[in-house]
Write an enzyme that holds these catalytic residues in place. Structure first.
Site, PDB file in Angstrom:
ATOM      1  N   GLY A  31     -16.038 -18.918 -32.458  1.00  0.00           N
ATOM      2  CA  GLY A  31     -16.331 -18.147 -31.448  1.00  0.00           C
ATOM      3  C   GLY A  31     -16.722 -19.137 -30.069  1.00  0.00           C
ATOM      4  O   GLY A  31     -16.719 -20.350 -30.373  1.00  0.00           O
ATOM      5  N   TYR A  32     -16.939 -18.668 -29.266  1.00  0.00           N
ATOM      6  CA  TYR A  32     -17.053 -19.361 -27.853  1.00  0.00           C
ATOM      7  C   TYR A  32     -18.296 -19.035 -27.317  1.00  0.00           C
ATOM      8  O   TYR A  32     -18.719 -17.949 -26.951  1.00  0.00           O
ATOM      9  CB  TYR A  32     -15.934 -19.039 -26.974  1.00  0.00           C
ATOM     10  CG  TYR A  32     -14.738 -19.560 -27.558  1.00  0.00           C
ATOM     11  CD1 TYR A  32     -14.212 -20.770 -27.233  1.00  0.00           C
ATOM     12  CD2 TYR A  32     -13.958 -18.763 -28.528  1.00  0.00           C
ATOM     13  CE1 TYR A  32     -13.253 -21.225 -27.912  1.00  0.00           C
ATOM     14  CE2 TYR A  32     -12.968 -19.284 -28.959  1.00  0.00           C
ATOM     15  CZ  TYR A  32     -12.279 -20.647 -28.694  1.00  0.00           C
ATOM     16  OH  TYR A  32     -11.347 -20.976 -29.141  1.00  0.00           O
TER      17      TYR A  32
END
Length: 166
Positions: A31-32
């Site tokens: 994820g970011y």
């Protein structure tokens, strides 16, 4: 690990023949925390399919060059349990994929078979020591997409492949 210059080229994959040449497969969920192109911050959890080992890392990537082939990258291994807790802070859609490690004529290709919101997309990357480096193209390697920003994992987290026009 640490600070380095990442130089890689990215391609679509034509078929699954790469699997016959793969030496390992790694399940990944990432994820970011930031998808700003000037400072992408990625959290990745990995599980080695062969050995069963788990690993987590935090990566910060700088702005790519105009051709998309290189950028500054910092990566650090972090505690897996802490990474599992932090993944909930990530924005947009998580990236789910299996990465196949495929050695081919002096280079190593990483072939990502995406799942979840990006199911149906298969990309190969090859890391190089310089942008102009020559390498032999396997017959399963398709069109180059290095310069197309929509094919970065950060972009796929914001606008998944399943939402693209067919």
């Amino acid at each position: 690990m640490g600070l380095s210059l990442e130089i890689e080229r990215k391609f679509l994959v034509l078929n699954s023949r790469f699997k016959d040449q793969a030496t390992n497969a790694i399940q990944m969920r990432q994820g970011y925390l930031s998808t700003d192109p000037k400072r992408v911050v990625r959290l990745r959890l990995s599980k080695d399919m062969g050995l069963g080992h788990t690993k987590a890392d935090l990566t910060i990537k700088g702005l790519s060059t105009n051709d998309g082939a290189s950028r500054l990258e910092w990566e650090q291994v972090i505690d897996y349990k802490e990474a599992e807790a932090l993944i909930g802070l990530c924005v947009n859609y998580p990236i789910e994929k299996t990465r196949y490690i495929v050695p081919f004529k002096g280079h190593t290709f990483e072939v990502d078979v995406f799942e979840g919101q990006n199911k149906g997309l298969v990309l190969a990357e090859v890391e190089l020591f310089k942008v102009e480096a020559e390498f032999v193209r396997p017959d399963w390697l398709g069109v180059e997409v290095t310069e197309l920003p929509g094919y970065t994992n950060a972009a796929l987290a914001e606008r998944p492949f399943s939402t693209w026009p067919k």
